[in-house]
Design a protein around this motif. Structure first.
Motif, PDB file in Angstrom:
ATOM      1  N   TYR A 122       0.831  -1.206   0.000  1.00 40.16           N
ATOM      2  CA  TYR A 122       0.000   0.000   0.000  1.00 40.16           C
ATOM      3  C   TYR A 122       0.863   1.254   0.000  1.00 40.16           C
ATOM      4  O   TYR A 122       0.589   2.221  -0.718  1.00 40.16           O
ATOM      5  N   LEU A 123       1.931   1.230   0.793  1.00 44.76           N
ATOM      6  CA  LEU A 123       2.828   2.377   0.843  1.00 44.76           C
ATOM      7  C   LEU A 123       3.526   2.597  -0.501  1.00 44.76           C
ATOM      8  O   LEU A 123       3.739   3.731  -0.928  1.00 44.76           O
ATOM      9  N   LYS A 124       3.875   1.468  -1.176  1.00 45.12           N
ATOM     10  CA  LYS A 124       4.474   1.591  -2.517  1.00 45.12           C
ATOM     11  C   LYS A 124       3.481   2.217  -3.497  1.00 45.12           C
ATOM     12  O   LYS A 124       3.838   3.045  -4.331  1.00 45.12           O
ATOM     13  N   GLU A 125       2.198   1.777  -3.353  1.00 47.90           N
ATOM     14  CA  GLU A 125       1.151   2.334  -4.218  1.00 47.90           C
ATOM     15  C   GLU A 125       1.010   3.838  -3.993  1.00 47.90           C
ATOM     16  O   GLU A 125       0.902   4.618  -4.940  1.00 47.90           O
ATOM     17  N   ILE A 126       0.999   4.231  -2.713  1.00 46.67           N
ATOM     18  CA  ILE A 126       0.913   5.650  -2.370  1.00 46.67           C
ATOM     19  C   ILE A 126       2.110   6.408  -2.935  1.00 46.67           C
ATOM     20  O   ILE A 126       1.979   7.509  -3.492  1.00 46.67           O
ATOM     21  N   LYS A 127       3.283   5.805  -2.802  1.00 52.67           N
ATOM     22  CA  LYS A 127       4.505   6.451  -3.297  1.00 52.67           C
ATOM     23  C   LYS A 127       4.444   6.662  -4.804  1.00 52.67           C
ATOM     24  O   LYS A 127       4.822   7.714  -5.322  1.00 52.67           O
ATOM     25  N   ASN A 128       3.936   5.632  -5.526  1.00 52.24           N
ATOM     26  CA  ASN A 128       3.804   5.751  -6.982  1.00 52.24           C
ATOM     27  C   ASN A 128       2.803   6.844  -7.357  1.00 52.24           C
ATOM     28  O   ASN A 128       3.014   7.599  -8.306  1.00 52.24           O
ATOM     29  N   LYS A 129       1.695   6.921  -6.582  1.00 49.83           N
ATOM     30  CA  LYS A 129       0.701   7.961  -6.849  1.00 49.83           C
ATOM     31  C   LYS A 129       1.295   9.342  -6.626  1.00 49.83           C
ATOM     32  O   LYS A 129       1.062  10.271  -7.396  1.00 49.83           O
ATOM     33  N   ILE A 130       2.056   9.468  -5.549  1.00 47.81           N
ATOM     34  CA  ILE A 130       2.701  10.757  -5.250  1.00 47.81           C
ATOM     35  C   ILE A 130       3.655  11.133  -6.365  1.00 47.81           C
ATOM     36  O   ILE A 130       3.702  12.292  -6.808  1.00 47.81           O
ATOM     37  N   GLN A 131       4.408  10.129  -6.836  1.00 46.70           N
ATOM     38  CA  GLN A 131       5.357  10.395  -7.921  1.00 46.70           C
ATOM     39  C   GLN A 131       4.627  10.835  -9.188  1.00 46.70           C
ATOM     40  O   GLN A 131       5.050  11.780  -9.873  1.00 46.70           O
ATOM     41  N   THR A 132       3.504  10.135  -9.479  1.00 46.40           N
ATOM     42  CA  THR A 132       2.705  10.508 -10.655  1.00 46.40           C
ATOM     43  C   THR A 132       2.155  11.928 -10.508  1.00 46.40           C
ATOM     44  O   THR A 132       2.177  12.714 -11.460  1.00 46.40           O
ATOM     45  N   GLN A 133       1.655  12.259  -9.301  1.00 45.90           N
ATOM     46  CA  GLN A 133       1.135  13.596  -9.056  1.00 45.90           C
ATOM     47  C   GLN A 133       2.220  14.663  -9.177  1.00 45.90           C
ATOM     48  O   GLN A 133       1.988  15.760  -9.686  1.00 45.90           O
ATOM     49  N   GLU A 134       3.438  14.312  -8.700  1.00 49.63           N
ATOM     50  CA  GLU A 134       4.554  15.253  -8.810  1.00 49.63           C
ATOM     51  C   GLU A 134       4.911  15.511 -10.267  1.00 49.63           C
ATOM     52  O   GLU A 134       5.195  16.646 -10.667  1.00 49.63           O
ATOM     53  N   GLU A 135       4.872  14.425 -11.083  1.00 51.77           N
ATOM     54  CA  GLU A 135       5.149  14.583 -12.512  1.00 51.77           C
ATOM     55  C   GLU A 135       4.071  15.444 -13.175  1.00 51.77           C
ATOM     56  O   GLU A 135       4.372  16.304 -14.016  1.00 51.77           O
ATOM     57  N   ARG A 136       2.790  15.183 -12.792  1.00 57.81           N
ATOM     58  CA  ARG A 136       1.689  15.971 -13.352  1.00 57.81           C
ATOM     59  C   ARG A 136       1.810  17.434 -12.938  1.00 57.81           C
ATOM     60  O   ARG A 136       1.562  18.344 -13.732  1.00 57.81           O
ATOM     61  N   LEU A 137       2.196  17.650 -11.667  1.00 57.58           N
ATOM     62  CA  LEU A 137       2.379  19.004 -11.166  1.00 57.58           C
ATOM     63  C   LEU A 137       3.458  19.736 -11.950  1.00 57.58           C
ATOM     64  O   LEU A 137       3.333  20.916 -12.277  1.00 57.58           O
ATOM     65  N   LYS A 138       4.519  18.998 -12.274  1.00 63.35           N
ATOM     66  CA  LYS A 138       5.613  19.601 -13.050  1.00 63.35           C
ATOM     67  C   LYS A 138       5.127  19.996 -14.446  1.00 63.35           C
ATOM     68  O   LYS A 138       5.461  21.062 -14.970  1.00 63.35           O
ATOM     69  N   GLU A 139       4.283  19.112 -15.041  1.00 64.16           N
ATOM     70  CA  GLU A 139       3.718  19.419 -16.361  1.00 64.16           C
ATOM     71  C   GLU A 139       2.855  20.689 -16.289  1.00 64.16           C
ATOM     72  O   GLU A 139       2.930  21.551 -17.167  1.00 64.16           O
ATOM     73  N   LEU A 140       2.036  20.759 -15.236  1.00 67.05           N
ATOM     74  CA  LEU A 140       1.166  21.929 -15.075  1.00 67.05           C
ATOM     75  C   LEU A 140       1.979  23.211 -14.865  1.00 67.05           C
ATOM     76  O   LEU A 140       1.619  24.269 -15.371  1.00 67.05           O
ATOM     77  N   GLU A 141       3.069  23.089 -14.120  1.00 62.90           N
ATOM     78  CA  GLU A 141       3.944  24.251 -13.912  1.00 62.90           C
ATOM     79  C   GLU A 141       4.515  24.734 -15.235  1.00 62.90           C
ATOM     80  O   GLU A 141       4.611  25.942 -15.485  1.00 62.90           O
ATOM     81  N   ASN A 142       4.867  23.778 -16.100  1.00 59.22           N
ATOM     82  CA  ASN A 142       5.384  24.139 -17.431  1.00 59.22           C
ATOM     83  C   ASN A 142       4.303  24.813 -18.274  1.00 59.22           C
ATOM     84  O   ASN A 142       4.572  25.793 -18.979  1.00 59.22           O
ATOM     85  N   ILE A 143       3.070  24.256 -18.178  1.00 55.28           N
ATOM     86  CA  ILE A 143       1.954  24.847 -18.935  1.00 55.28           C
ATOM     87  C   ILE A 143       1.681  26.264 -18.455  1.00 55.28           C
ATOM     88  O   ILE A 143       1.491  27.192 -19.246  1.00 55.28           O
TER      89      ILE A 143
END
Length: 625
Positions: A186-207
């Protein structure tokens, strides 16, 4: 108790109660022979539904290590819960069961609240049912309640080394390992979600960064357009009307507002209107219906719109309908494909102006609207008013193509510093071309492919009753609130002649928000009366549908009008205008029935009596006599 073994040193409660919370817990753990605040005891009911007792407190491994106090109060612990019966049932517990639990002491500066040992409800389990704890852990992991699962694991790890037998301890160890593995996943799943959200956040910052750059470029281009005179600065920076409160009178009560308007019109404009006319007009402004002012020529229909608008500081536009109007282009304008511009009308300009000033109430009046067939030019617009309010003026594709073409043509003018340099360096022919492009560009930006009808507009139509006009179609009447305007009573003149004019020279300042359309459910007693009214008028082929019910709900949202007057106004303005039938013997009976129904009304009775009088000679019962 026979087996009770007391400590060599008994602690007195009077000394204990003054200790700090931490010292108390450490002391209890030491005397009970445990280091993790876990004890064993027996369930016993108390006098409250909010808690139960756990008595016979002792060490979970050694039954002879018991309560170290010489005080009955502290020989028990309490377990707080929402409802004792529900808690015991859920945990499969009953009175007399032996349970294990983790204790604490609630801290309070009030000593009486800082004396009891409290059993944590989430840790109370039957000694012989350790598997239930494991099931709860599994459920917590499954439901992603990670912190609850961790707390129960810590509890199990604290008790698994105690003497529950090798088999139980082995099961506990297996399940803890399994749960830990699930938690790790579960913690790995949460970590992957956080990583995905961080990547999405970076994309939004670029936009966002790209958009900020585009906005800066557009700002530079806009300023350039202003310098070259392509855009007028006055149009770019919207000017808000400054309100000087001293110029207006502040009246909050709606009944008092109507009374003031009547006196304002009489003393300042020489316009005398019965209070029922003004009440209905004021009431209709709170709905999305078309307001139809009908009457003989010269009775003050258009003057009512002008005067009323001035009295409340609303904007009004009078649009004169022409006999040759045949479709909605006469009302809204049309797209000229030769010059690639939209040709507007005063009616459309008023809608756009209202949209730019949405705090202000706008009253748009189609004067003598029945000079032409109303359904020819107004039917499509009428449907839009009470639906999505989006007017399609022309194709969106045409708009996009025009805008793209004009932006490309502007590029050759951007090298000039300002309008003066552009005029100096261009030939007359080139400068005229520039001015034509400018006009086309400003028309395009003002008259887009779609225009939304804003909520701050009310539509009024004046209708003359004479042989030169056309009748209104049922579709128009069905969506209208009709007010019959007659010549004023001379008694009104004498009534207001005694008033001081200077007390009524200031205008009210009523904004769009003062005329919000609010619906209100129909009360049962009114619903019964309306159902009776519907049945009677149905015999006259007047069918009052769902639209009528919704219109009534808007009317009922205005609780400043007396109930009897509301029903009177609903009949006179929303039902009687729908009547238009030939007279026969059967209808004469229904006419008598309606006359009886309207006997106590003020406005409807007068109108219906005139309708009957007209029917005696023309054999047609109609509001539009």
């Amino acid at each position: 108790m026979e087996n009770e073994v007391m400590f060599e040193e008994i602690v007195e409660y009077e000394d204990y109660k003054n200790w700090a919370k931490k010292d108390k817990i450490n002391f209890l753990n030491e005397k009970f022979g445990t280091n993790n605040s876990i004890l064993k005891g027996t369930i016993q009911l108390a006098s409250s539904e909010k808690y139960f007792l756990i008595t016979n407190l002792r060490n979970i491994e050694n039954d002879i290590i018991i309560n170290p106090f010489n005080n009955e109060i502290l020989r028990n612990t309490i377990c707080l819960c929402e409802n004792v019966d529900s808690f015991l049932l859920k945990r499969n517990l009953k009175v007399g069961d032996e349970v294990i639990f983790k204790f604490t002491i609630p801290f309070s500066q009030h000593e009486d609240k800082n004396k009891l040992i409290i059993a944590k409800s989430k840790t109370v389990y039957k000694v012989t049912n350790i598997m239930e704890i494991l099931d709860n852990i599994d459920n917590n992991v499954k439901e992603k309640e990670i912190f609850s699962a961790v707390n129960l694991i810590e509890f199990l790890e604290q008790i698994r080394e105690k003497d529950f037998g090798n088999k139980i301890n082995s099961i506990i160890n297996e399940r803890i390992l399994l749960v830990n593995k699930n938690i790790d996943n579960y913690l790995k799943e949460i970590k992957n979600k956080i990583q995905t959200q961080e990547e999405r956040l970076k994309e939004l910052e670029n936009i966002v960064s790209e958009k900020e750059f585009e906005i800066k470029e557009l700002e530079i281009l806009r300023n350039k357009y202003i310098e070259l005179g392509i855009l007028n600065e006055d149009n770019v920076n919207e000017k808000k009307e400054e309100i000087i409160k001293e110029e207006y009178i502040d009246i909050k009560d709606k009944k008092e507002q109507i009374d003031y308007i009547q006196k304002y019109l009489a003393l300042n404009k020489g316009l005398y209107y019965d209070d029922h006319i003004l009440k209905r007009f004021f009431l209709a402004l709170h709905t999305n219906q078309i307001i139809i002012l009908s009457g003989e020529p010269g009775t003050g229909k258009t003057s009512l719109v002008r005067g009323f608008s001035e009295a409340i500081s609303a904007k009004h536009k009078i649009i004169s309908v022409q006999p040759n109007w045949t479709d909605n282009q006469d009302l809204l304008g049309f797209y000229n494909p030769i010059e690639n511009v939209y040709v507007p009308t005063p009616f459309l300009d008023a809608i756009i102006e209202a949209k730019e000033n949405q705090d202000r109430l706008y009253i748009l009046c189609l004067d003598e609207m029945n000079l032409s067939h109303v359904e020819y030019y107004f039917s499509e617009f009428l449907s839009k008013i009470q639906s999505d309010k989006i007017l399609d003026l022309y194709s969106k594709k045409i708009y996009d193509e025009n805008l793209k073409e004009l932006n490309m043509k502007w590029e050759k003018y951007l090298k000039y510093e300002n309008k003066e340099s552009l005029k100096e360096e261009l030939s007359n022919e080139e400068f005229n071309e520039f001015l034509a492009l400018k006009r086309r560009y400003n028309l395009l930006k003002k008259y887009k492919a779609q225009v939304e009808i804003p909520d701050n507009i009310r539509f009024v139509g004046t209708v003359n009753k004479d042989e030169t006009t056309k009748s209104l179609s049922p579709k128009v009447i069905d969506r209208s609130f009709v007010i019959e305007v007659k010549e004023y009573d001379e008694n009104l003149v004498s009534k207001f002649s005694e008033l001081e004019k200077e007390n009524y020279q200031k205008r009210l300042y009523l904004k769009e928000s003062d005329f919000k359309m609010e619906s209100k459910d129909i009360l049962d007693e009114i619903k019964e009366e309306l159902e009776e009214i519907k049945l009677i008028f149905k015999k006259m082929r007047v069918y009052l549908n769902n639209r009528f019910d919704n219109q009534v709900k808007q009317i009922l949202g205005n609780d400043y009008i007396d109930r009897d007057d509301l029903l009177d106004y609903i009949i006179s303005s929303m039902i009687l205008p729908k009547i238009n039938i030939s007279i026969n013997e059967r209808n004469e009976q229904i006419i008598d029935e309606i006359s009886k129904l309207l006997e106590k009304t003020k406005v409807s009775k007068v109108i219906f009596d005139e309708m009957k009088e007209f029917a005696e000679t023309e054999y047609i019962l109609t509001f539009w006599r």
